[in-house]
Design a protein around this motif. Structure first.
Motif, short mmCIF file in Angstrom:
data_model
loop_
_atom_site.label_atom_id
_atom_site.label_comp_id
_atom_site.label_asym_id
_atom_site.label_seq_id
_atom_site.Cartn_x
_atom_site.Cartn_y
_atom_site.Cartn_z
N TYR B 211 1.16 -1.08 -0.08
CA TYR B 211 -0.11 0.26 -0.25
C TYR B 211 0.79 1.61 -0.40
O TYR B 211 0.41 1.91 -0.94
CB TYR B 211 -1.06 -0.08 0.67
CG TYR B 211 -1.90 -1.26 1.32
CD1 TYR B 211 -2.04 -2.27 0.01
CD2 TYR B 211 -3.16 -0.77 2.73
CE1 TYR B 211 -3.31 -2.82 0.71
CE2 TYR B 211 -4.46 -1.74 2.32
CZ TYR B 211 -3.98 -3.20 1.19
OH TYR B 211 -5.16 -3.62 1.67
N ALA B 214 2.55 1.61 -3.45
CA ALA B 214 1.35 1.66 -4.36
C ALA B 214 1.66 3.59 -4.20
O ALA B 214 1.56 4.29 -4.57
CB ALA B 214 0.40 1.49 -4.41
N ALA B 215 1.46 3.67 -3.05
CA ALA B 215 1.34 5.15 -2.91
C ALA B 215 2.62 6.35 -2.88
O ALA B 215 2.04 7.36 -3.83
CB ALA B 215 0.70 5.29 -1.11
N SER B 216 3.50 5.54 -3.18
CA SER B 216 4.21 6.89 -2.69
C SER B 216 4.96 6.92 -4.56
O SER B 216 5.44 7.41 -5.41
CB SER B 216 6.12 5.85 -2.07
OG SER B 216 6.09 5.49 -2.73
N VAL B 217 4.14 5.74 -5.77
CA VAL B 217 5.32 5.44 -6.89
C VAL B 217 4.06 6.71 -7.01
O VAL B 217 4.05 8.09 -7.72
CB VAL B 217 3.84 4.72 -6.81
CG1 VAL B 217 4.32 4.75 -8.41
CG2 VAL B 217 5.27 3.35 -7.45
N ASP B 218 2.58 7.27 -6.99
CA ASP B 218 1.75 8.27 -6.76
C ASP B 218 1.66 9.10 -6.66
O ASP B 218 1.08 10.38 -6.34
CB ASP B 218 -0.28 7.76 -6.23
CG ASP B 218 -0.81 6.38 -7.32
OD1 ASP B 218 0.58 6.02 -8.05
OD2 ASP B 218 -1.41 5.73 -6.85
N GLY B 219 2.88 9.27 -5.48
CA GLY B 219 3.57 10.56 -5.26
C GLY B 219 3.00 11.50 -4.23
O GLY B 219 3.05 12.18 -3.42
N ALA B 220 2.58 10.51 -3.28
CA ALA B 220 2.09 10.68 -1.66
C ALA B 220 2.98 10.54 -0.63
O ALA B 220 4.13 10.01 -0.91
CB ALA B 220 1.13 10.11 -1.48
N GLN B 225 0.49 9.47 3.31
CA GLN B 225 0.69 8.20 3.33
C GLN B 225 0.04 7.93 5.09
O GLN B 225 -0.97 7.17 5.33
CB GLN B 225 1.97 7.37 3.40
CG GLN B 225 2.09 7.56 2.31
CD GLN B 225 3.81 6.99 1.59
OE1 GLN B 225 4.04 5.74 2.80
NE2 GLN B 225 4.15 6.94 0.57
#
Lengths: 281, 322
Positions: B211, B214-220, B225
């Motif tokens: 999770y 995926a979030a850090s790939v989306d730039g969060a 996060q």
């Protein structure tokens, strides 16, 4: 990337260590100060004492109303040992029934048991006191010990139910096929397999009984029946003033030794107990 | 229709289980259910165990007394029509307890969660750190620590000594100053965040690492996060901790008793509800009144727990990762 992770980890370590030191500082200070001469505890509050003495231990050990801390320790250990035996027998039996046996009313009883876990003890306090008083038990250790033989600590029933449910059923089924009755299965299979959860039960029973103050205050009325926690209160005067600080800190230090020993020798049982039932504290 | 073999079957089916349950059932009936009913009955009387024969049924007087105290009245009309003096410290004990619970529990959980998140990173020696952070919880409930706390926060105590070296002057005695004394107890409670921390750590381990990836790939970023992944997925654990800690905090007794020397401290600034109950019951022998106080405590705790449970529908998610 690698470098920044290293720096971040180092900073996190430093922060955790610094915070940890602040957290345990009061306890370390208590232990160190218990070895300082009474008049230097406050004039020299640092961690490295200028003079070391065991006077506080000698003066504190004298205890209260002619009873020494030797008696207080024996009293507390006796109550703890009986409480552990009581909880292990009664809670494991109840847990086995809830976890493995099918019987009429199981769901209802289990719900009631879970409900008692959240019940504040104060609603039963006065009648229990009146009842124990009628039995002539006030002033003895019976009010502290007998309830443990009746599985009144629902926390432990729940802990043991969770654990017994997680055990493989096949062994018990095989034993029943081999002609073993429910009591045989309980004694020969469930009890040995539930050993880890029983250690957790024993451990927390010890700590809570050792640290319990309220019940000891209510029921232990004679100084020669006092436990360590009840006796420590005698260092604090009615207005909250303390005369023999050195003695109080020395006996305080002795009183936390059992918890320390158990904690460092049985750490994994602590984590298990806390994470399955959210044990209070 | 139950025939003979049906009864036999019923007994064969249930006997063993009820034998195993006997101690617990006895305990439940003798030490929980009967005392609860008896306590409810006593709460409508002026029972005093030193004079049990002069006990009188006084209806709702004990409850009226508390109600009048909360309303700030000094006298109330009893069921016999007399003007009776109100227990004027009841209101104080409620205020002290509510302030204590609603400050200490959120603070404790915030600290526990922050430390748990810090420790959930893959660091060396986490189990050692966890052990050190648990030590205050291990010992915090003991009389020894309560006595020590008095010492730390006295005028000439360790805390003032430390603050003095930082240049602060004219420091108060935190323990005996009614403005601060409750906060020393709150600090003592927050200090014992170890259990909550361990429960949070166990909960954090359940959150799948993917999770976050995926979030850090989306730039969060980390904060995002934490708000969007950690908090929602941990919400069942937060609910559990919150309820357990609130139930537990309402019943706090030992630390206030020791620090106040068996009383409610200066100007009753640390008069916890349970301490007031104990003083009413065992110092003044007002056991009927103490029983009524206990029932109100049960209603307060039950009510607050119910409100939290109902509100949890909006803030606790039992989605994936449960």
């Amino acid at each position: 990337m690698k470098n920044s992770t290293l720096i971040r980890h180092t900073l996190t370590h430093l922060f955790i260590i610094a915070l940890g030191l602040i957290m345990i500082y009061p306890i370390v200070w208590m232990i160190v100060s218990s070895f300082k001469p009474n008049n230097m505890i406050f004039s020299d509050p640092g961690l490295i004492p200028k003079a070391v003495t065991t006077d506080n231990y000698i003066s504190g050990w004298k205890g209260y109303a002619g009873t020494t801390f030797g008696t207080f320790f024996i009293n507390a250990l006796t109550i703890c040992a009986l409480a552990i035996i009581g909880n292990l027998i009664s809670c494991t039996m109840a847990a086995y029934a809830f976890a493995r046996l099918k019987f009429t009313g199981r769901g209802l009883w289990f719900a009631i048991m879970m409900g008692t876990m959240m019940l504040p003890g104060h609603v039963t306090l006065v009648p229990r006191y009146v009842m124990f008083n009628t039995f002539g038990w006030v002033g003895s250790i019976l009010p502290l010990v007998v309830p443990k033989f009746l599985a009144t600590d629902a926390f432990f029933v729940f802990l043991l139910v969770q654990f017994i449910r997680s055990l493989p059923k096949e062994i018990e089924e095989a034993a029943i096929i081999d002609g073993c009755g429910k009591f045989g299965v309980f004694l020969r299979i469930v009890v040995p397999l539930a050993f880890p959860a029983m250690v957790t039960t024993a451990l927390f029973t010890f700590l809570w009984t050792w640290d319990d103050f309220f019940n000891h205050l209510l029921y232990l009325t004679r100084p020669d029946t006092f436990t360590v926690s009840r006796a420590l209160r005698t260092f604090v005067g009615d207005a909250g003033a303390v005369n023999n600080w050195g003695g109080a800190l020395a006996m305080g230090t002795l009183s936390i030794i059992p918890a320390f020993i158990l904690f460092f020798s049985l750490q994994k049982y602590f984590v298990q107990g806390i994470s399955t039932t959210g044990l209070k504290g | 229709m139950v025939n003979k073999s049906g009864i036999a079957k019923f007994f064969r089916h249930n006997t063993a289980a009820y034998l195993f349950l006997t101690p617990w059932l006895l305990g439940f009936f003798v030490l929980t259910l009967y005392p609860m009913l008896y306590s409810l009955q006593l709460s409508f009387t002026d029972y005093d165990f030193t004079q049990p024969n002069s006990t009188q049924w006084i209806g709702l007087d004990n409850y009226r007394n508390m109600y009048a105290s909360v309303r700030g009245e000094t006298k109330f009309t009893s069921s016999t029509g007399e003007e009776v003096r109100v227990d004027r410290y009841y209101k104080k004990s409620l205020e002290v307890t509510f302030r204590y619970v609603f400050i200490s529990v959120p603070l404790k959980l915030i600290v526990a969660l922050a430390v748990a998140v810090l420790m959930s990173q893959k660091l060396r020696g986490v189990s050692f750190y966890r052990a050190v952070y648990y030590i205050p919880t291990l010992l915090g409930g003991s009389v020894a620590i309560a006595v020590l706390w008095r010492k730390l926060f006295e005028k000439e105590g360790l805390v003032n000594d430390f603050l003095g070296t930082l240049g602060f002057a004219d420091l108060p005695s935190w323990i005996t100053n009614p403005e601060y004394s409750l906060y020393t107890l709150i600090l003592l409670t927050v200090w014992q965040f170890g259990s909550s921390m361990i429960i949070f750590l166990a909960g954090l381990k359940q959150i799948p690492q993917e999770y976050y990836e995926a979030a850090s790939v989306d730039g969060a970023n980390k904060v995002r996060q934490f708000i969007s992944i950690t908090i929602p997925l941990l919400s069942p654990v937060i609910l559990f901790n919150l309820i357990m800690q609130i139930i537990y905090a309402f019943q706090s007794f030992t630390q206030a008793y020791i620090i106040g020397g068996g009383k409610g401290g200066v100007l009753n600034s640390t008069l916890f509800y349970t301490l007031h109950l104990y003083i009413q019951g065992w110092t003044y022998h007002e056991l009927g009144y103490a029983s009524a106080m206990a029932w109100i405590l049960l209603l307060i705790i039950g009510g607050i727990t119910a409100v939290i449970f109902i509100s949890s529908r909006w803030w606790v998610s039992y989605g994936t990762g449960e």
